[in-house]
Scaffold this motif. Structure first.
Motif, PDB file in Angstrom:
ATOM      1  N   LEU A 129      34.927  28.268  35.652  1.00 53.23           N
ATOM      2  CA  LEU A 129      34.068  28.175  36.624  1.00 53.23           C
ATOM      3  C   LEU A 129      34.525  26.341  37.993  1.00 53.23           C
ATOM      4  CD1 LEU A 129      32.846  29.111  39.413  1.00 53.23           C
ATOM      5  CD2 LEU A 129      30.999  28.342  37.963  1.00 53.23           C
ATOM      6  N   LEU A 130      34.287  24.982  36.777  1.00 51.68           N
ATOM      7  CA  LEU A 130      34.430  23.996  36.944  1.00 51.68           C
ATOM      8  C   LEU A 130      35.183  23.770  37.037  1.00 51.68           C
ATOM      9  CD1 LEU A 130      31.139  22.611  35.287  1.00 51.68           C
ATOM     10  CD2 LEU A 130      30.855  23.106  37.392  1.00 51.68           C
ATOM     11  N   SER A 131      36.688  24.838  36.387  1.00 53.16           N
ATOM     12  CA  SER A 131      37.733  23.589  36.741  1.00 53.16           C
ATOM     13  C   SER A 131      38.634  24.492  37.724  1.00 53.16           C
ATOM     14  CB  SER A 131      38.704  23.954  35.143  1.00 53.16           C
ATOM     15  OG  SER A 131      38.396  23.348  33.966  1.00 53.16           O
ATOM     16  N   THR A 132      37.611  25.607  38.265  1.00 56.54           N
ATOM     17  CA  THR A 132      38.643  26.388  39.588  1.00 56.54           C
ATOM     18  C   THR A 132      38.608  25.260  41.035  1.00 56.54           C
ATOM     19  OG1 THR A 132      37.970  28.109  38.245  1.00 56.54           O
ATOM     20  CG2 THR A 132      39.083  29.020  40.144  1.00 56.54           C
ATOM     21  N   GLN A 133      39.693  25.088  41.448  1.00 50.24           N
ATOM     22  CA  GLN A 133      39.580  24.718  42.447  1.00 50.24           C
ATOM     23  C   GLN A 133      38.887  25.118  43.927  1.00 50.24           C
ATOM     24  OE1 GLN A 133      43.505  22.429  43.550  1.00 50.24           O
ATOM     25  NE2 GLN A 133      43.888  22.131  41.594  1.00 50.24           N
ATOM     26  N   ASP A 134      38.660  24.296  44.434  1.00 53.18           N
ATOM     27  CA  ASP A 134      37.505  24.941  46.059  1.00 53.18           C
ATOM     28  C   ASP A 134      38.567  25.873  46.431  1.00 53.18           C
ATOM     29  OD1 ASP A 134      35.297  23.679  44.949  1.00 53.18           O
ATOM     30  OD2 ASP A 134      35.442  22.172  46.404  1.00 53.18           O
ATOM     31  N   HIS A 135      39.770  25.657  46.821  1.00 51.97           N
ATOM     32  CA  HIS A 135      40.258  25.867  48.019  1.00 51.97           C
ATOM     33  C   HIS A 135      40.538  27.756  46.705  1.00 51.97           C
ATOM     34  CE1 HIS A 135      44.338  24.952  45.259  1.00 51.97           C
ATOM     35  NE2 HIS A 135      43.629  24.061  45.592  1.00 51.97           N
ATOM     36  N   GLN A 136      41.057  27.066  45.365  1.00 55.87           N
ATOM     37  CA  GLN A 136      41.534  28.505  44.756  1.00 55.87           C
ATOM     38  C   GLN A 136      40.366  29.842  44.873  1.00 55.87           C
ATOM     39  OE1 GLN A 136      42.448  26.358  40.883  1.00 55.87           O
ATOM     40  NE2 GLN A 136      44.041  26.721  40.977  1.00 55.87           N
ATOM     41  N   ILE A 137      38.945  29.255  45.031  1.00 60.10           N
ATOM     42  CA  ILE A 137      38.320  30.418  44.911  1.00 60.10           C
ATOM     43  C   ILE A 137      38.475  30.956  46.331  1.00 60.10           C
ATOM     44  CG2 ILE A 137      35.478  30.604  45.086  1.00 60.10           C
ATOM     45  CD1 ILE A 137      35.342  27.804  42.570  1.00 60.10           C
ATOM     46  N   GLU A 138      38.162  29.690  47.591  1.00 62.46           N
ATOM     47  CA  GLU A 138      38.119  30.549  48.900  1.00 62.46           C
ATOM     48  C   GLU A 138      39.405  31.152  48.638  1.00 62.46           C
ATOM     49  OE1 GLU A 138      38.621  26.923  50.555  1.00 62.46           O
ATOM     50  OE2 GLU A 138      36.790  26.332  51.102  1.00 62.46           O
ATOM     51  N   LYS A 139      40.757  31.015  48.218  1.00 57.97           N
ATOM     52  CA  LYS A 139      42.060  32.450  48.823  1.00 57.97           C
ATOM     53  C   LYS A 139      41.350  33.259  48.108  1.00 57.97           C
ATOM     54  CE  LYS A 139      45.858  30.767  50.077  1.00 57.97           C
ATOM     55  NZ  LYS A 139      45.973  31.118  51.233  1.00 57.97           N
ATOM     56  N   VAL A 183      35.351  34.079  36.376  1.00 62.64           N
ATOM     57  CA  VAL A 183      34.085  33.766  37.164  1.00 62.64           C
ATOM     58  C   VAL A 183      35.037  34.258  38.877  1.00 62.64           C
ATOM     59  CG1 VAL A 183      31.879  32.782  37.977  1.00 62.64           C
ATOM     60  CG2 VAL A 183      32.914  32.191  35.852  1.00 62.64           C
ATOM     61  N   ALA A 184      35.288  33.277  39.713  1.00 66.90           N
ATOM     62  CA  ALA A 184      35.526  33.666  40.646  1.00 66.90           C
ATOM     63  C   ALA A 184      36.514  35.349  40.916  1.00 66.90           C
ATOM     64  CB  ALA A 184      36.157  32.629  41.416  1.00 66.90           C
ATOM     65  N   TYR A 185      37.269  35.191  40.821  1.00 68.34           N
ATOM     66  CA  TYR A 185      38.230  36.404  40.540  1.00 68.34           C
ATOM     67  C   TYR A 185      36.904  37.429  40.282  1.00 68.34           C
ATOM     68  CZ  TYR A 185      41.237  39.899  38.971  1.00 68.34           C
ATOM     69  OH  TYR A 185      42.260  40.914  39.632  1.00 68.34           O
ATOM     70  N   CYS A 186      35.965  38.034  39.199  1.00 65.83           N
ATOM     71  CA  CYS A 186      35.125  38.991  38.560  1.00 65.83           C
ATOM     72  C   CYS A 186      34.123  38.786  40.543  1.00 65.83           C
ATOM     73  CB  CYS A 186      34.291  38.593  38.085  1.00 65.83           C
ATOM     74  SG  CYS A 186      35.154  39.134  35.969  1.00 65.83           S
ATOM     75  N   ALA A 187      33.992  37.652  40.032  1.00 61.11           N
ATOM     76  CA  ALA A 187      33.012  37.921  41.383  1.00 61.11           C
ATOM     77  C   ALA A 187      33.375  38.911  43.151  1.00 61.11           C
ATOM     78  CB  ALA A 187      32.150  36.130  42.521  1.00 61.11           C
ATOM     79  N   SER A 188      35.071  38.506  42.766  1.00 60.06           N
ATOM     80  CA  SER A 188      35.823  38.873  44.639  1.00 60.06           C
ATOM     81  C   SER A 188      36.506  40.725  44.190  1.00 60.06           C
ATOM     82  CB  SER A 188      37.024  37.820  44.261  1.00 60.06           C
ATOM     83  OG  SER A 188      37.898  38.408  43.649  1.00 60.06           O
ATOM     84  N   LYS A 189      35.830  40.896  43.110  1.00 59.01           N
ATOM     85  CA  LYS A 189      36.444  42.294  42.525  1.00 59.01           C
ATOM     86  C   LYS A 189      35.244  43.059  42.293  1.00 59.01           C
ATOM     87  CE  LYS A 189      40.917  41.846  42.639  1.00 59.01           C
ATOM     88  NZ  LYS A 189      41.392  43.008  43.340  1.00 59.01           N
ATOM     89  N   PHE A 190      34.171  42.718  42.287  1.00 58.97           N
ATOM     90  CA  PHE A 190      33.022  43.162  42.172  1.00 58.97           C
ATOM     91  C   PHE A 190      32.328  43.517  43.824  1.00 58.97           C
ATOM     92  CE2 PHE A 190      32.017  42.557  38.213  1.00 58.97           C
ATOM     93  CZ  PHE A 190      30.606  43.325  37.500  1.00 58.97           C
TER      94      PHE A 190
END
Length: 299
Positions: A129-139, A183-190
């Motif tokens: 999660l901490l290595s994932t960039q903000d713009h990647q999470i938003e995308k 983390v972000a990918y799982c959250a988006s797919k949930f």
């Protein structure tokens, strides 16, 4: 309703539902025809989107294909036209709401009413999660869930008017089970799975029984989105076997499609098995893939 009477009604309905499910299991499922239906597939330039478009083309559906990648989109269109389908392509960035709404208006004005919507476009970043960039999470949220909402809002009104249509949500096993370094990918797919379930419930409450919904939840596929995936659960899935299961789900109006099907039992066991034992089981599955880990926050 009297509580005792309500309980009896519930038990009777439960027994009937089990009997109905058994009959459906033993008898061949009735498949609907999609010939002539206007099918819109997002993320159609490659992978599952391209394979899904080909399957609809083989069934003589009319196709509208969206993707941000123009070259791959053209290749998909050529393949589908070779199978005899009428194809229209639009270069659309599904992370941008304005582009989705603009393209949707052009489709409705110039081509016709979309009756089958396949929300397939998706992106992923494999990192802690901490290595994932903000713009990647938003995308990931813009493409993996918000785009589903925008496309559905664009094409659902006509489906509701006609009480006819089918909305397909391509999610993931990561929308049912959590995985480290996603983390972000799982959250988006949930969120995508939740969107499918809530939309299904809402359409039922509104009496729109002619609009069907299907959600696809596969494990790792051999598409290149995730690098070097492996698991003791079995082999990495090929796109063709996943799209075969998806098309079967669409044609038979299945609400949830798990690939492999055993995932549904795994989901049930996760709810029944104590957390300590569940953690041991997760370690035994040994899910692995290349991910960026430990690079710290990177905005």
């Amino acid at each position: 309703m009297n509580p005792a009477l309500g309980l009896l009604v519930f038990l009777g309905t439960l027994l009937y539902a089990y009997a109905e499910a058994l009959v459906k299991l033993l008898l061949p499922a009735k498949r609907k025809a999609v010939r002539g239906e206007l099918v819109l597939v997002t993320g159609a330039a490659r992978g599952l989107g391209r394979a899904t478009a080909r399957e609809f083309a083989r069934r003589q559906s009319r196709l509208v294909l969206w993707d941000v990648e123009a070259h791959g989109l053209k290749e998909t269109a050529t393949e589908c036209e070779g199978l005899g389908a009428t194809v229209h392509t639009f270069v659309v960035d599904c992370s941008k709401r304005e582009e989705i709404y603009s393209a949707a208006e052009k489709v409705k004005k110039d081509i016709g009413d979309v009756s089958i919507l396949v929300n397939n476009a998706g992106v992923i970043t494999a990192a802690d999660l901490l290595s994932t960039q903000d713009h990647q999470i938003e995308k990931m949220f813009e493409v993996n869930i918000l785009a589903h909402i925008w496309t559905t809002r664009a094409f659902l009104p006509t489906m509701m008017k006609n009480n006819h249509g089918h909305i397909v949500t391509v999610a993931s096993a990561a929308g049912q089970f959590v995985t480290s370094f996603m983390v972000a990918y799982c959250a988006s797919k949930f969120a995508a799975v939740g969107f499918h379930k809530a939309l299904t419930e809402e359409l039922s409450s509104l009496g729109k029984d002619g609009i069907k919904t299907t959600c696809l939840c596969p494990v790792f596929m051999n598409t290149g989105f995730v690098k070097n995936p492996s698991t003791r659960l079995g082999k990495i899935l090929e796109v063709d076997e996943v799209v075969k299961a998806l098309m079967e789900g669409i044609l038979t109006n299945q609400k949830m499609v798990f690939v492999p099907p055993q995932l549904s039992f795994a989901l049930l066991s996760e709810m029944l098995i104590p957390e300590r034992a569940s953690n041991v089981l997760k370690k035994l599955t040994d899910v692995k893939f290349d991910a960026v880990v430990g690079h710290g926050s990177n905005q």
